[in-house]
Design a protein around this motif. Structure first.
Motif, PDB file in Angstrom:
ATOM      1  N   ARG A  52      42.385  24.882  99.781  1.00 15.33           N
ATOM      2  CA  ARG A  52      43.220  24.283  98.744  1.00 15.33           C
ATOM      3  C   ARG A  52      42.559  24.392  97.376  1.00 15.33           C
ATOM      4  O   ARG A  52      43.215  24.726  96.381  1.00 15.33           O
ATOM      5  CB  ARG A  52      43.484  22.808  99.084  1.00 15.33           C
ATOM      6  N   ILE A  53      41.263  24.141  97.314  1.00 17.35           N
ATOM      7  CA  ILE A  53      40.589  24.200  96.014  1.00 17.35           C
ATOM      8  C   ILE A  53      40.514  25.633  95.510  1.00 17.35           C
ATOM      9  O   ILE A  53      40.626  25.887  94.300  1.00 17.35           O
ATOM     10  CB  ILE A  53      39.192  23.548  96.084  1.00 17.35           C
ATOM     11  N   ASP A  54      40.361  26.613  96.417  1.00 12.13           N
ATOM     12  CA  ASP A  54      40.380  28.022  96.002  1.00 12.13           C
ATOM     13  C   ASP A  54      41.746  28.391  95.425  1.00 12.13           C
ATOM     14  O   ASP A  54      41.840  29.066  94.395  1.00 12.13           O
ATOM     15  CB  ASP A  54      40.071  28.943  97.181  1.00 12.13           C
ATOM     16  N   LEU A  55      42.806  27.943  96.103  1.00 10.78           N
ATOM     17  CA  LEU A  55      44.149  28.248  95.629  1.00 10.78           C
ATOM     18  C   LEU A  55      44.405  27.569  94.289  1.00 10.78           C
ATOM     19  O   LEU A  55      45.015  28.153  93.384  1.00 10.78           O
ATOM     20  CB  LEU A  55      45.187  27.805  96.663  1.00 10.78           C
ATOM     21  N   TYR A  56      43.918  26.345  94.150  1.00 14.57           N
ATOM     22  CA  TYR A  56      44.063  25.641  92.868  1.00 14.57           C
ATOM     23  C   TYR A  56      43.361  26.428  91.758  1.00 14.57           C
ATOM     24  O   TYR A  56      43.901  26.603  90.661  1.00 14.57           O
ATOM     25  CB  TYR A  56      43.467  24.236  92.959  1.00 14.57           C
ATOM     26  N   ARG A  57      42.160  26.919  92.051  1.00 15.68           N
ATOM     27  CA  ARG A  57      41.395  27.652  91.042  1.00 15.68           C
ATOM     28  C   ARG A  57      42.152  28.886  90.579  1.00 15.68           C
ATOM     29  O   ARG A  57      42.275  29.140  89.370  1.00 15.68           O
ATOM     30  CB  ARG A  57      40.036  28.068  91.614  1.00 15.68           C
ATOM     31  N   GLU A  58      42.684  29.654  91.531  1.00 14.37           N
ATOM     32  CA  GLU A  58      43.394  30.874  91.162  1.00 14.37           C
ATOM     33  C   GLU A  58      44.699  30.551  90.437  1.00 14.37           C
ATOM     34  O   GLU A  58      45.063  31.220  89.458  1.00 14.37           O
ATOM     35  CB  GLU A  58      43.664  31.727  92.405  1.00 14.37           C
ATOM     36  N   ALA A  59      45.406  29.527  90.888  1.00 16.06           N
ATOM     37  CA  ALA A  59      46.657  29.135  90.230  1.00 16.06           C
ATOM     38  C   ALA A  59      46.384  28.626  88.835  1.00 16.06           C
ATOM     39  O   ALA A  59      47.165  28.870  87.894  1.00 16.06           O
ATOM     40  CB  ALA A  59      47.366  28.071  91.066  1.00 16.06           C
ATOM     41  N   GLN A  60      45.287  27.924  88.655  1.00 11.07           N
ATOM     42  CA  GLN A  60      44.937  27.430  87.324  1.00 11.07           C
ATOM     43  C   GLN A  60      44.609  28.588  86.385  1.00 11.07           C
ATOM     44  O   GLN A  60      45.006  28.594  85.218  1.00 11.07           O
ATOM     45  CB  GLN A  60      43.750  26.478  87.419  1.00 11.07           C
ATOM     46  N   ARG A  61      43.945  29.596  86.884  1.00 13.47           N
ATOM     47  CA  ARG A  61      43.640  30.778  86.073  1.00 13.47           C
ATOM     48  C   ARG A  61      44.912  31.468  85.587  1.00 13.47           C
ATOM     49  O   ARG A  61      44.950  32.038  84.501  1.00 13.47           O
ATOM     50  CB  ARG A  61      42.806  31.775  86.893  1.00 13.47           C
ATOM     51  N   ASP A  62      45.938  31.409  86.418  1.00  8.51           N
ATOM     52  CA  ASP A  62      47.190  32.091  86.083  1.00  8.51           C
ATOM     53  C   ASP A  62      48.155  31.193  85.335  1.00  8.51           C
ATOM     54  O   ASP A  62      49.296  31.597  85.062  1.00  8.51           O
ATOM     55  CB  ASP A  62      47.852  32.619  87.344  1.00  8.51           C
ATOM     56  N   GLY A  63      47.739  29.974  85.028  1.00  5.12           N
ATOM     57  CA  GLY A  63      48.605  29.066  84.285  1.00  5.12           C
ATOM     58  C   GLY A  63      49.707  28.446  85.129  1.00  5.12           C
ATOM     59  O   GLY A  63      50.655  27.853  84.592  1.00  5.12           O
ATOM     60  N   ILE A  64      49.586  28.550  86.442  1.00  4.69           N
ATOM     61  CA  ILE A  64      50.581  27.964  87.335  1.00  4.69           C
ATOM     62  C   ILE A  64      50.436  26.458  87.396  1.00  4.69           C
ATOM     63  O   ILE A  64      51.411  25.714  87.469  1.00  4.69           O
ATOM     64  CB  ILE A  64      50.479  28.591  88.745  1.00  4.69           C
ATOM     65  N   VAL A  65      49.190  25.995  87.391  1.00  8.30           N
ATOM     66  CA  VAL A  65      48.905  24.564  87.311  1.00  8.30           C
ATOM     67  C   VAL A  65      47.965  24.339  86.140  1.00  8.30           C
ATOM     68  O   VAL A  65      47.245  25.241  85.706  1.00  8.30           O
ATOM     69  CB  VAL A  65      48.272  24.021  88.622  1.00  8.30           C
ATOM     70  N   GLY A  66      47.961  23.133  85.630  1.00 13.52           N
ATOM     71  CA  GLY A  66      47.058  22.792  84.518  1.00 13.52           C
ATOM     72  C   GLY A  66      45.794  22.150  85.041  1.00 13.52           C
ATOM     73  O   GLY A  66      45.587  22.038  86.246  1.00 13.52           O
ATOM     74  N   LEU A  67      44.960  21.706  84.088  1.00 17.25           N
ATOM     75  CA  LEU A  67      43.730  21.027  84.471  1.00 17.25           C
ATOM     76  C   LEU A  67      44.039  19.651  85.005  1.00 17.25           C
ATOM     77  O   LEU A  67      44.987  19.023  84.594  1.00 17.25           O
ATOM     78  CB  LEU A  67      42.789  20.919  83.261  1.00 17.25           C
TER      79      LEU A  67
END
Length: 206
Positions: free
Chosen positions: A191-206
């Protein structure tokens, strides 16, 4: 006044330790450096965040980062090494953020990385975001919505209820997202890996 974020810093060079301390203590949000050392042994275990170089005492400390992360420590790597394989290994070991010393992003984004890590969230500095931009998968609207809701903290069951779909379909959307990232060379098994990649792509924020 906001409760200060406490930080321990590890680096071989006194000038780096002094510089990092100065940067953090001038941050808009209060950050207190409670320990500074040239090795990873004997650091204050109560510090909210540990900042460490990737190489300490002439040795890569990836195994130590993994041990610290597994023990619940929130680790930010601050290193001159910018090679993508090393950065990915540090992230796989459990580092929540990787900030390069020899880049324009140092001061501003080290502070941002510390504040994100203090809340247990990954942080992607611009140099890393740019490196992954060329390998950005395409997602359907349903996959995007599923990721946003699940990575935002909802359970799969809660995501299913909110989207009006089955929990099995939610699982399928998340598995598709992981496959697409893997095909782009950006593994996201947790989950944290997916969050990291999604955050890089602007899919989720900080």
């Amino acid at each position: 006044m906001a409760t200060p974020v406490t930080v321990a810093v590890v680096d071989d060079h006194d000038v780096v330790l002094s510089g990092v301390r100065a940067w953090l203590e001038q941050a808009p949000h209060p950050i207190e450096v409670v320990a500074a050392a040239t090795d990873l042994d004997g650091l204050d275990p109560t510090a909210d965040v540990l900042i460490t170089d990737l190489r300490v005492g002439g040795e890569l400390v990836l195994d130590r980062i993994a041990d610290l992360a597994a023990a619940g420590r929130r680790v930010v790597v601050f290193s001159r090494h910018a090679e993508a394989p090393l950065v990915r290994r540090a992230e796989r070991a459990g580092a929540l953020a990787y900030v390069c010393k020899e880049s324009p992003e140092g001061r501003e984004h080290l502070v941002g990385a510390v504040l994100a890590a203090a809340h247990g969230k990954p942080y992607t500095a611009p140099s890393r975001a740019g490196a992954t931009a060329a390998h950005r998968p395409r997602f359907s609207e349903q996959e995007l919505r599923t990721m946003r809701l699940w990575l935002g903290g909802l359970t799969r069951a809660a995501v299913a209820r909110q989207m009006g779909i089955s929990e099995h379909t939610v699982k399928q959307y998340l598995e598709r997202a992981r496959r697409k990232y893997a095909q782009a060379g950006r593994e996201a098994p947790t989950r944290i890996d997916l969050y990291r990649e999604a955050q890089r792509d602007g899919i989720v924020g900080l």
